[in-house]
Design a protein around this motif. Structure first.
Motif, PDB file in Angstrom:
ATOM      1  N   ALA A   1       0.902  -1.079  -0.064  1.00 25.79           N
ATOM      2  CA  ALA A   1       0.059   0.299   0.519  1.00 25.79           C
ATOM      3  C   ALA A   1       0.937   0.890  -0.155  1.00 25.79           C
ATOM      4  N   PRO A   2       2.019   1.554   0.950  1.00 29.85           N
ATOM      5  CA  PRO A   2       3.009   2.583   0.898  1.00 29.85           C
ATOM      6  C   PRO A   2       3.272   3.113  -0.858  1.00 29.85           C
ATOM      7  N   SER A   3       3.556   1.938  -1.191  1.00 32.42           N
ATOM      8  CA  SER A   3       4.278   2.480  -2.536  1.00 32.42           C
ATOM      9  C   SER A   3       3.201   2.396  -3.537  1.00 32.42           C
ATOM     10  N   PHE A   4       1.845   1.993  -3.781  1.00 32.03           N
ATOM     11  CA  PHE A   4       0.540   2.437  -4.427  1.00 32.03           C
ATOM     12  C   PHE A   4       0.275   3.444  -4.246  1.00 32.03           C
ATOM     13  N   LEU A   5       0.187   4.160  -2.750  1.00 35.63           N
ATOM     14  CA  LEU A   5      -0.001   5.262  -2.355  1.00 35.63           C
ATOM     15  C   LEU A   5       0.852   6.362  -2.551  1.00 35.63           C
ATOM     16  N   LEU A   6       2.233   6.233  -3.193  1.00 39.70           N
ATOM     17  CA  LEU A   6       2.752   7.222  -2.998  1.00 39.70           C
ATOM     18  C   LEU A   6       3.519   6.891  -5.424  1.00 39.70           C
ATOM     19  N   ILE A   7       2.355   6.579  -5.658  1.00 41.30           N
ATOM     20  CA  ILE A   7       1.733   6.753  -7.262  1.00 41.30           C
ATOM     21  C   ILE A   7       0.946   7.341  -7.030  1.00 41.30           C
ATOM     22  N   VAL A   8       0.096   6.832  -6.456  1.00 45.80           N
ATOM     23  CA  VAL A   8      -1.066   8.053  -6.879  1.00 45.80           C
ATOM     24  C   VAL A   8      -0.742   9.128  -6.494  1.00 45.80           C
ATOM     25  N   VAL A   9       0.182   9.197  -5.888  1.00 45.90           N
ATOM     26  CA  VAL A   9       0.419  11.126  -4.711  1.00 45.90           C
ATOM     27  C   VAL A   9       1.175  11.765  -6.066  1.00 45.90           C
ATOM     28  N   ALA A  10       1.690  11.212  -6.632  1.00 48.01           N
ATOM     29  CA  ALA A  10       2.969  11.505  -8.248  1.00 48.01           C
ATOM     30  C   ALA A  10       2.024  11.214  -9.558  1.00 48.01           C
ATOM     31  N   ALA A  11       0.822  10.438  -9.643  1.00 43.44           N
ATOM     32  CA  ALA A  11      -0.010  10.631 -11.139  1.00 43.44           C
ATOM     33  C   ALA A  11      -0.561  11.924 -10.745  1.00 43.44           C
ATOM     34  N   PHE A  12      -1.351  12.083  -9.743  1.00 41.71           N
ATOM     35  CA  PHE A  12      -2.167  13.437  -9.578  1.00 41.71           C
ATOM     36  C   PHE A  12      -1.668  14.573  -9.314  1.00 41.71           C
ATOM     37  N   ARG A  13      -0.089  14.979  -9.400  1.00 40.89           N
ATOM     38  CA  ARG A  13       0.604  15.419  -9.356  1.00 40.89           C
ATOM     39  C   ARG A  13       0.184  16.702  -7.491  1.00 40.89           C
ATOM     40  N   ILE A  14      -0.130  16.169  -6.803  1.00 39.32           N
ATOM     41  CA  ILE A  14       0.189  16.152  -5.168  1.00 39.32           C
ATOM     42  C   ILE A  14       1.063  16.808  -5.197  1.00 39.32           C
ATOM     43  N   VAL A  15       2.423  15.617  -5.078  1.00 40.98           N
ATOM     44  CA  VAL A  15       3.466  15.988  -4.846  1.00 40.98           C
ATOM     45  C   VAL A  15       4.597  16.715  -6.014  1.00 40.98           C
ATOM     46  N   THR A  16       4.759  17.665  -6.512  1.00 37.32           N
ATOM     47  CA  THR A  16       5.145  17.471  -8.454  1.00 37.32           C
ATOM     48  C   THR A  16       7.377  17.287  -7.890  1.00 37.32           C
ATOM     49  N   ASP A  17       8.019  17.902  -6.296  1.00 40.21           N
ATOM     50  CA  ASP A  17       9.625  17.638  -6.374  1.00 40.21           C
ATOM     51  C   ASP A  17      10.212  16.319  -6.754  1.00 40.21           C
ATOM     52  N   PRO A  18      11.261  16.569  -7.617  1.00 42.49           N
ATOM     53  CA  PRO A  18      11.647  15.057  -8.132  1.00 42.49           C
ATOM     54  C   PRO A  18      12.289  14.649  -7.293  1.00 42.49           C
ATOM     55  N   VAL A  19      13.155  15.374  -6.498  1.00 41.89           N
ATOM     56  CA  VAL A  19      13.994  14.514  -5.298  1.00 41.89           C
ATOM     57  C   VAL A  19      13.366  13.879  -4.135  1.00 41.89           C
ATOM     58  N   PHE A  20      12.047  14.813  -3.880  1.00 37.89           N
ATOM     59  CA  PHE A  20      10.929  14.495  -2.727  1.00 37.89           C
ATOM     60  C   PHE A  20      11.147  12.674  -3.168  1.00 37.89           C
ATOM     61  N   LEU A  21       9.775  12.301  -4.608  1.00 38.75           N
ATOM     62  CA  LEU A  21       9.999  11.459  -5.007  1.00 38.75           C
ATOM     63  C   LEU A  21      10.838  10.316  -4.940  1.00 38.75           C
ATOM     64  N   VAL A  22      11.632  10.658  -5.686  1.00 38.03           N
ATOM     65  CA  VAL A  22      12.731   9.340  -6.002  1.00 38.03           C
ATOM     66  C   VAL A  22      13.140   9.328  -4.271  1.00 38.03           C
ATOM     67  N   LEU A  23      13.187  10.207  -3.066  1.00 40.83           N
ATOM     68  CA  LEU A  23      13.844   9.880  -2.098  1.00 40.83           C
ATOM     69  C   LEU A  23      12.301   9.154  -1.179  1.00 40.83           C
ATOM     70  N   ALA A  24      11.089   9.109  -1.029  1.00 34.90           N
ATOM     71  CA  ALA A  24       9.718   8.841  -0.659  1.00 34.90           C
ATOM     72  C   ALA A  24       9.914   7.350  -2.230  1.00 34.90           C
ATOM     73  N   GLY A  25      10.032   6.757  -2.866  1.00 35.39           N
ATOM     74  CA  GLY A  25       9.914   5.934  -3.377  1.00 35.39           C
ATOM     75  C   GLY A  25      11.358   4.937  -2.714  1.00 35.39           C
ATOM     76  N   VAL A  26      12.235   5.217  -2.505  1.00 36.97           N
ATOM     77  CA  VAL A  26      13.348   4.148  -2.441  1.00 36.97           C
ATOM     78  C   VAL A  26      12.683   4.067  -1.052  1.00 36.97           C
ATOM     79  N   THR A  27      12.099   5.168   0.386  1.00 37.65           N
ATOM     80  CA  THR A  27      11.403   4.464   1.330  1.00 37.65           C
ATOM     81  C   THR A  27      10.523   3.703   1.731  1.00 37.65           C
ATOM     82  N   CYS A  28       9.775   3.921   0.658  1.00 35.68           N
ATOM     83  CA  CYS A  28       8.243   3.080   0.138  1.00 35.68           C
ATOM     84  C   CYS A  28       8.599   1.589   0.012  1.00 35.68           C
ATOM     85  N   LEU A  29       9.415   1.810  -1.084  1.00 34.42           N
ATOM     86  CA  LEU A  29       9.835   0.360  -1.044  1.00 34.42           C
ATOM     87  C   LEU A  29      10.305  -0.488  -0.311  1.00 34.42           C
TER      88      LEU A  29
END
Ligand SMILES: [Zn+2]
Length: 122
Positions: free
Chosen positions: A48-76
């Motif tokens: 679920a955490p990884s799916f949630l991050l995909i939804v957040v990125a897909a709906f452009r709720i967060v657009t900072d690429p550095v945050f998205l990469v760090l959050a992606g690694v953390t979620c994985l």
């Protein structure tokens, strides 16, 4: 959480093999040879955490690429830890005590034969 539901061997699979098990796939226990899968509900919740991050990125709720990469690694990492420590293995085929004992004996004989072959090889 890597205990075989058929023969109670722990661990019955290498860690990487459990991580590679999806909700619809299965693997064979290395001790008794019977098929095991994962608890589907808990496996989906662990992801679920990884799916949630995909939804957040897909709906452009967060657009900072550095945050998205760090959050992606953390979620994985969180999903992987949850998958290993919280998702139990489930039986993927029927077995009983005598079938499990026969399977354990067959696997042990195969391992014994394989080790004798490697000892004889020059
Ligand atoms: Zn087993």
């Amino acid at each position: 959480m890597n205990r075989c539901p058929h023969c109670n061997a722990d661990p019955c699979l290498p860690l990487w093999r459990k991580l590679a098990l999806g909700p619809s796939s299965h693997a064979r226990c290395q001790v008794c040879g019977f098929r095991v899968g994962v608890d589907v509900d808990k496996a989906l919740l662990a992801m679920a955490p990884s799916f949630l991050l995909i939804v957040v990125a897909a709906f452009r709720i967060v657009t900072d690429p550095v945050f998205l990469v760090l959050a992606g690694v953390t979620c994985l990492c969180v999903s992987g830890v949850l998958y290993v420590a919280w998702v139990p293995l489930m039986p993927d085929e029927l077995s009983n005590a005598s079938m499990v004992e026969a399977g354990r004996a067959r696997i042990a004989a195969e391992k014994q034969a394989a080790s004798e072959r490697t000892e004889r090889a020059p």
